[in-house]
Design an enzyme around this catalytic site. Structure first.
Site, PDB file in Angstrom:
ATOM      1  N   ASP A   1      -5.008   2.088 -26.148  1.00 49.97           N
ATOM      2  CA  ASP A   1      -5.512   2.128 -24.771  1.00 49.97           C
ATOM      3  C   ASP A   1      -5.574   3.550 -24.234  1.00 49.97           C
ATOM      4  O   ASP A   1      -4.776   4.401 -24.615  1.00 49.97           O
ATOM      5  CB  ASP A   1      -4.553   1.337 -23.859  1.00 49.97           C
ATOM      6  CG  ASP A   1      -4.692  -0.156 -24.036  1.00 49.97           C
ATOM      7  OD1 ASP A   1      -5.720  -0.601 -24.571  1.00 49.97           O
ATOM      8  OD2 ASP A   1      -3.742  -0.861 -23.662  1.00 49.97           O
TER       9      ASP A   1
ATOM     10  N   ARG B   1      -0.659  -8.275 -21.453  1.00 52.80           N
ATOM     11  CA  ARG B   1      -1.406  -7.905 -22.653  1.00 52.80           C
ATOM     12  C   ARG B   1      -0.597  -6.977 -23.567  1.00 52.80           C
ATOM     13  O   ARG B   1      -0.936  -6.790 -24.735  1.00 52.80           O
ATOM     14  CB  ARG B   1      -2.734  -7.253 -22.303  1.00 52.80           C
ATOM     15  CG  ARG B   1      -2.612  -5.912 -21.625  1.00 52.80           C
ATOM     16  CD  ARG B   1      -3.976  -5.411 -21.173  1.00 52.80           C
ATOM     17  NE  ARG B   1      -4.838  -5.071 -22.269  1.00 52.80           N
ATOM     18  CZ  ARG B   1      -4.790  -3.908 -22.929  1.00 52.80           C
ATOM     19  NH1 ARG B   1      -3.867  -2.995 -22.611  1.00 52.80           N
ATOM     20  NH2 ARG B   1      -5.625  -3.641 -23.902  1.00 52.80           N
TER      21      ARG B   1
ATOM     22  N   GLU C   1       1.522  -7.597   7.730  1.00 51.55           N
ATOM     23  CA  GLU C   1       1.833  -6.171   7.590  1.00 51.55           C
ATOM     24  C   GLU C   1       2.950  -5.924   6.575  1.00 51.55           C
ATOM     25  O   GLU C   1       3.435  -4.809   6.446  1.00 51.55           O
ATOM     26  CB  GLU C   1       2.252  -5.594   8.954  1.00 51.55           C
ATOM     27  CG  GLU C   1       1.147  -5.540   9.973  1.00 51.55           C
ATOM     28  CD  GLU C   1      -0.016  -4.695   9.502  1.00 51.55           C
ATOM     29  OE1 GLU C   1      -1.151  -5.184   9.594  1.00 51.55           O
ATOM     30  OE2 GLU C   1       0.213  -3.583   9.009  1.00 51.55           O
TER      31      GLU C   1
ATOM     32  N   PRO D   1       0.823  -1.207   0.000  1.00 54.77           N
ATOM     33  CA  PRO D   1       0.000   0.000   0.000  1.00 54.77           C
ATOM     34  C   PRO D   1       0.861   1.263   0.000  1.00 54.77           C
ATOM     35  O   PRO D   1       0.394   2.346  -0.336  1.00 54.77           O
ATOM     36  CB  PRO D   1      -0.815  -0.101   1.287  1.00 54.77           C
ATOM     37  CG  PRO D   1      -0.360  -1.309   2.004  1.00 54.77           C
ATOM     38  CD  PRO D   1       0.641  -2.024   1.198  1.00 54.77           C
TER      39      PRO D   1
END
Ligand SMILES: N#Cc1c(-c2ccc3ccn(Cc4ccc(CN5CCOCC5)cc4)c3c2)n[nH]c1N
Length: 247
Positions: free
Chosen positions: A173, A158, A116, A89
Site C-alpha cells: 500500500d 483489510r 456537537e 473533527p
C-alpha cells in the site's frame, strides 16, 4: 479482533455486512457488535442530548447514556480493556500508521457521536483507566462519527491476516513502511491491450520485471509530485537513486 460500536444510528453500519469486512466476519476474523445508545436513555423520549453549558451552537450528547452503554459493553467484552476510539473533527489524523497500530489490538470500541459531540467528562472518565484516542479522518466537517467508523474499520480490517487474498498484500500500500513508503500508486491497467485507441504502455507487456518495476516507480514519483508534492520531502534521500532524481 472484536469491534464494538455504540451509536444512535446502528443502521449506518449495514455496509459492515458486505464485501471484505462481511467476509472477514463470516470467517470469524472479525467479531462486530453494534449497540443502540438510546437503549441506555431511560426517559420516555430516550433523550441523548441537551443544551451546552456556557452556551454555543447545537446540542451536546449527555454523559449518562454513554457511561451506562460503555460500562455494559466493557462488562460483556472479552476481558482486558478495549482501545476506545472517538471520531471527532478535533482528533489526531487517522493515518495508515495508526490503522496498522489498531490492527494489532484485540478489541476496539468505537463511539461515534452526533450533535456537537459527547460531554467531555465521558472520555475523561474512561481515559483514566484505558487508551482513549480522539481521531479525525480528515480536514472536512461531517454531521457525525458513523462514516468515520466505517472508514477506520475498513482500513484496519483489510490489514488483518487472512482478510486480503494472497494476490494482494497490504505491504504494497501507499503509506505502508517499505520501498514505496509515502509514494502514491501509479496508474494500473488490465485487458484489453487497446481500448478506444488507447494502448497499454508497452513496457507492461514486455515481461521484463526489472524494467516494469522501474517504470512503476517513475510513475509513482510523477503522480506523487503532481498530487501530493509535500510527500516527496518525507522520502528518505537514501532511497532515491540517480534515476529517481531525474523523474
Ligand atoms: N472523524 C471525524 C470527523 C468529523 C466528526 C466526527 C464525529 C462527530 C460527532 C458530531 N459531529 C458533527 C460535528 C461537526 C462540527 C463540530 C465542530 N463545531 C464547533 C463549534 O461550532 C460548530 C461546529 C462538532 C461536531 C462529528 C463530526 N467531522 N469531520 C471529521 N473528519
Amino acid at each position: 479482533m472484536r469491534i464494538d460500536v455504540i451509536s444512535i444510528f446502528p443502521e449506518y453500519f449495514a455496509p459492515l455486512d458486505v464485501s471484505l469486512i462481511g467476509k472477514a466476519r463470516e470467517r470469524g476474523i472479525l467479531d462486530v457488535h453494534l449497540h443502540q445508545l438510546r437503549d441506555w436513555a431511560h426517559d420516555v423520549h430516550r433523550t441523548v442530548d441537551d443544551t451546552p453549558y456556557g452556551g454555543g451552537p447545537g446540542m451536546v450528547m449527555k454523559p449518562e447514556p454513554w457511561g451506562e452503554a460503555i460500562d455494559t459493553v466493557l462488562a460483556a467484552g472479552p476481558g482486558a480493556q478495549p482501545r476506545i476510539i472517538v471520531p471527532t473533527p478535533s482528533g489526531v489524523p487517522f493515518t495508515q500508521k495508526l490503522a496498522m497500530e489498531y490492527a494489532r489490538e484485540p478489541w476496539l470500541l468505537f463511539t461515534p457521536a452526533r450533535y456537537e459531540g459527547i460531554d467531555s467528562r465521558v472520555m475523561a472518565e474512561y481515559g483514566s483507566r484505558m487508551r482513549v484516542d480522539e481521531v479525525s479522518i480528515g480536514d472536512y466537517v461531517l454531521a457525525g462519527g458513523e462514516v468515520a467508523v466505517l472508514v477506520m474499520v475498513e482500513a484496519v480490517g483489510r490489514l488483518l491476516p487472512g482478510v486480503l487474498g494472497n494476490a494482494h498484500s497490504a505491504v504494497d500500500d501507499s503509506f505502508a513502511p517499505g520501498a514505496m513508503e509515502n509514494l502514491l500508486e501509479g496508474p494500473v491497467h488490465t485487458k484489453p491491450p487497446e481500448w478506444r485507441g488507447r494502448e497499454v504502455p508497452e513496457i507492461l507487456l514486455s515481461g521484463h520485471h526489472g524494467k516494469i518495476a522501474r517504470w512503476r516507480r517513475d510513475e509513482a514519483l510523477r503522480r506523487t509530485a503532481k498530487n501530493r508534492p509535500e510527500l516527496l520531502s518525507t522520502l528518505d534521500p537514501e532511497s532515491l537513486d540517480k534515476h529517481d532524481r531525474q523523474v
